[in-house]
Design an enzyme around this catalytic site. Structure first.
Site, short mmCIF file in Angstrom:
data_model
loop_
_atom_site.label_atom_id
_atom_site.label_comp_id
_atom_site.label_asym_id
_atom_site.label_seq_id
_atom_site.Cartn_x
_atom_site.Cartn_y
_atom_site.Cartn_z
N GLU A 188 0.84 -1.22 0.00
CA GLU A 188 0.00 0.00 0.00
C GLU A 188 0.87 1.26 0.00
O GLU A 188 0.51 2.25 0.63
CB GLU A 188 -0.94 0.01 1.21
C1 LIG Z 1 2.88 -9.77 0.86
C2 LIG Z 1 2.57 -8.76 -0.20
C3 LIG Z 1 1.25 -8.50 -0.53
C4 LIG Z 1 0.97 -7.60 -1.57
N1 LIG Z 1 -0.33 -7.42 -1.98
C5 LIG Z 1 -0.57 -6.74 -3.12
C6 LIG Z 1 -1.88 -6.72 -3.72
O1 LIG Z 1 -2.83 -7.30 -3.19
N2 LIG Z 1 -2.04 -6.08 -4.90
C7 LIG Z 1 -1.02 -5.44 -5.53
O2 LIG Z 1 -1.23 -4.91 -6.61
N3 LIG Z 1 0.22 -5.41 -4.97
C8 LIG Z 1 0.46 -6.04 -3.80
N4 LIG Z 1 1.72 -6.05 -3.27
C9 LIG Z 1 2.78 -5.30 -3.91
C10 LIG Z 1 3.21 -4.09 -3.10
O3 LIG Z 1 2.20 -3.13 -3.05
C11 LIG Z 1 4.52 -3.57 -3.71
O4 LIG Z 1 5.52 -4.53 -3.46
C12 LIG Z 1 4.91 -2.21 -3.18
O5 LIG Z 1 4.02 -1.24 -3.66
C13 LIG Z 1 6.33 -1.79 -3.58
O6 LIG Z 1 6.55 -1.98 -4.94
P1 LIG Z 1 7.85 -2.77 -5.44
O7 LIG Z 1 7.90 -4.04 -4.67
O8 LIG Z 1 7.77 -2.88 -6.90
O9 LIG Z 1 9.05 -1.88 -4.99
P2 LIG Z 1 9.74 -0.70 -5.85
O10 LIG Z 1 8.69 0.16 -6.42
O11 LIG Z 1 10.71 -1.30 -6.78
O12 LIG Z 1 10.51 0.09 -4.71
C14 LIG Z 1 11.76 -0.34 -4.16
C15 LIG Z 1 12.27 0.68 -3.16
O13 LIG Z 1 12.51 1.92 -3.82
C16 LIG Z 1 11.77 2.98 -3.23
N5 LIG Z 1 11.30 3.85 -4.30
C17 LIG Z 1 10.68 3.51 -5.44
N6 LIG Z 1 10.40 4.60 -6.16
C18 LIG Z 1 10.85 5.66 -5.48
C19 LIG Z 1 10.85 7.06 -5.69
N7 LIG Z 1 10.33 7.60 -6.78
N8 LIG Z 1 11.40 7.85 -4.74
C20 LIG Z 1 11.93 7.34 -3.62
N9 LIG Z 1 11.95 6.02 -3.37
C21 LIG Z 1 11.42 5.19 -4.28
C22 LIG Z 1 10.63 2.31 -2.50
O14 LIG Z 1 10.18 3.09 -1.40
C23 LIG Z 1 11.28 1.02 -2.04
O15 LIG Z 1 11.98 1.23 -0.85
C24 LIG Z 1 2.02 -6.91 -2.21
C25 LIG Z 1 3.35 -7.15 -1.82
C26 LIG Z 1 3.63 -8.07 -0.86
C27 LIG Z 1 5.08 -8.35 -0.53
#
Ligand SMILES: Cc1cc2nc3c(=O)[nH]c(=O)nc-3n(C[C@H](O)[C@H](O)[C@H](O)COP(=O)(O)OP(=O)(O)OC[C@H]3O[C@@H](n4cnc5c(N)ncnc54)[C@H](O)[C@@H]3O)c2cc1C
Length: 605
Positions: A444
């Protein structure tokens, strides 16, 4: 293993004595049925369900986890039975409109319900929790046919829902979504692509799963302006509501996770799966974010849940486990040693957990009243009202989500610490809480993204500091009301200084960001944490003020309850709130120390 006890006394204190929910409900267009007796009965029954049905399968659910075989997911023993009881109890539709079979209660009651259920068993609560996002999206943006077809079984809980945003290449940056949606002659679409990390994406609890999916039309512009929103049912639904063919949206696997192991996190493959568009083409992201504030508060609740559960686990241990003697002399001379709770450092840990759990709960209940007003705007078809309350809630959302989930994680870690080495051993259930709590700062919107949303979007871009000025003005009004009360003097003094500082920091960052563009990103995490500590300070002062008044004039609780509130407030102001000053110093530091290092010089292996 912590035995969950619903914190009904604290809930009633906040609802009746701090925030006057009876008057709040009386002023809502959907609050008529939320009479004090009815609310009390709902809370009591919810507490019983949590204690007797959900809590007992929390540890076993973690140990067993979900299993995946031949595309099917089986939830741990007891989950299906608990879910059937959840449906039979009408819990899913507590805050959804009666026209779809719900009980039409205000949204805040739904949040309070989620807090209790989530504390008892967060993994379980994820299944109905994701349905909320799905239902809210259909209710707000679906056409009448879609609403009539999908809402009743979702509200009943016979079907569940998901939110399918994340793909392998993107979670935060949804502008990179690749899933394709091709229009069909009959007005439907065929979706192809892969979604990952989909909570409740596949399971054995319900007859059907309704996926809300972000995808791109063939001619869509690149980035976030080219994303549309679709309903993709696991089983297609006939016009009469009966289940039709299996739609080719299949579960490829489930993730092996650190925590919330009883919640299935699915990889979903869409192979020309039939979907139906909701909202306008290319406006999918805006539509999905309609309820973002409430969804994020739903996740903020997880911080409170884990702080509460770890506190409930560590308190009895600290009362029973004995170790050495108190430095100020034997406290229990007839025993082999004094209980842990006599040691100041153990008290520091317990009071930190208590302060975060109860302070966080107060923050959530306050925001829940804003959410009620906001949803009343929808019910009354009053866009202006909706926008006003959505904006007000919008300022608190990243603070609540970012700060409370970080504090929930700290409290959960402390819970293990109170148990010493035993905290690291599975059978006590304390390490599970820390593992379960870890995800809350990630999904989220990560803490970093909440911080950018708060400082970059809400504070600087959208309101140029007005949201901070407005909230601090409310705090200062509170200070004005209590300025002459000697017992409140320390809270009033600290809060007054913090209000001035919060506005000063905002202005300083705003000015610095004009010259140095990275300033906002550099300051945001500290700004978020600072805002969290100050906001929680206000809600502790508020609770202390009410407790003082009730001690003098009498209230529903016994005197010791109110004294403990005042003592926890004092602890918070003296020992946790000073952390805000470290964040204040850090956020104003020049960007240079963050950005000067060449990216190739981060490591010399
Ligand atoms: C157990 C679990 C349940 C989940 N449930 C759902 C679900 O039901 N539906 C769904 O769609 N998704 C779901 N997710 C996905 C989750 O919402 C994402 O993993 C999360 O939004 C982060 O995205 P990412 O993993 O791609 O990380 P990334 O976007 O790759 O981010 C990696 C790091 O970089 C930082 N970062 C990225 N962009 C920036 C920026 N512009 N400026 C500063 N920092 C930045 C982030 O804060 C983070 O620390 C789930 C994930 C897990 C692990």
């Amino acid at each position: 293993m912590p035995t969950y006890k619903a914190p009904l006394r604290d809930t009633r204190f906040l609802m009746n004595e701090v925030f006057d929910f009876p008057a709040h409900y009386a002023g809502l267009s959907n609050g008529g049925d939320a009479t004090p007796d009815m609310v009390d009965a709902i809370l009591g029954e919810c507490g019983r369900f949590c204690e007797e049905v959900l809590a007992p399968i929390n540890l076993s659910g973690d140990l067993e986890g979900c299993t995946f075989e031949n595309g099917e997911v089986t939830t741990p023993k007891g989950f299906k039975d608990a879910y059937d009881q959840f449906v039979a109890g009408g819990w899913q539709g507590l805050s959804h409109p009666a026209e779809y079979g719900g009980q039409g209660m205000p949204m805040s009651l739904g949040l309070i319900k989620s807090e209790m259920m989530g504390t008892a068993n967060w993994s379980f609560t994820m299944y109905p929790g994701l349905s909320l996002g799905c239902m809210n999206t259909i209710m707000q943006h679906g056409n009448d046919t879609q609403k009539n077809l999908y809402m009743p079984p979702l509200v009943e809980g016979r079907w569940t829902g998901t939110m399918c945003l994340t793909e392998p290449q993107c979670g935060t940056d949804l502008g990179q979504v690749k899933t394709k949606a091709e229009p069909q002659p009959d007005g439907s679409f065929k979706l192809s692509g892969t979604k990952i990390f989909i909570s409740a994406g596949e399971h054995d609890l319900a007859e059907n799963i309704i996926h809300i999916v972000l995808a791109r039309l063939p001619d869509a512009p690149a980035g976030t302006r080219g994303i549309s929103l679709f309903i993709v049912p696991k089983f297609l639904v006939n016009a009469d509501g009966s289940l039709g063919e299996r739609n080719p949206v299949t579960c490829g696997s489930i993730e092996h996770k650190m925590g919330i192991r009883a919640s299935a996190t699915a990889v979903l493959n869409f192979d020309q799966a039939v979907g139906y568009m909701i909202a306008q083409p290319n406006k999918g992201l805006e539509a999905m974010f309609t309820f973002m504030n409430t969804a994020r508060i739903g996740t903020a609740v997880q911080g409170v849940a884990h702080a509460e559960l770890s506190y409930q686990g560590s308190l009895p241990y600290a009362l029973e486990r004995r170790s050495m003697r108190s430095l100020s002399g034997k406290k229990e001379p007839d025993k082999v040693a004094d209980a842990l709770i006599w040691h100041p450092d153990v008290r520091r840990m317990l009071l930190t957990q208590k302060a975060f759990a109860e302070g966080g709960r107060a923050m959530i209940y306050f925001a829940a009243q804003y959410a009620d007003h906001m949803t009343n705007g929808i019910i009354e078809n009053d866009q202006k009202k909706y926008d006003y309350w959505d904006d007000k809630l919008g300022f608190f959302t990243p603070i609540l989500k970012g700060f409370l989930t970080e504090m929930g994680l700290e409290a959960a870690n402390i819970g293990m610490q109170v148990f010493g080495g035993h905290g690291y051993i599975k059978e006590h259930g304390m390490e599970q809480i820390a593992r379960d709590a870890r995800i809350a700062t990630l999904y989220e919107g990560t803490t970093g993204i909440q911080a950018l949303d708060l400082l970059g979007r809400k504070v600087l871009l959208t309101t140029r500091g007005k949201c901070v000025r407005d909230f601090t003005a409310d705090i200062l009004k509170f200070c004005g009301r209590h300025a002459r009360n000697k017992k409140m003097r320390r809270y009033v003094w600290d809060l007054t200084k913090l209000c001035a500082q919060w506005n000063y920091l905002t202005t300083r960052i705003m000015l610095a960001a004009r010259k140095e563009r990275d300033m906002v990103g550099a300051a945001s995490a500290d700004f978020l944490m600072y805002s969290g500590y100050v906001t929680m300070a206000y809600f502790w002062a508020l609770q202390a003020a009410v407790a003082q008044e009730k001690l003098e004039n009498g209230g529903a609780e016994q005197a010791e309850f109110y004294q403990a509130k005042i003592q926890t407030a004092e602890f918070y102001f003296e020992r946790l709130l000073p952390r805000a000053q470290a964040h204040a110093t850090s956020m104003l530091a020049p960007v240079k120390s963050l950005m000067q290092m060449d990216k190739d010089h981060f490591a010399f292996f």
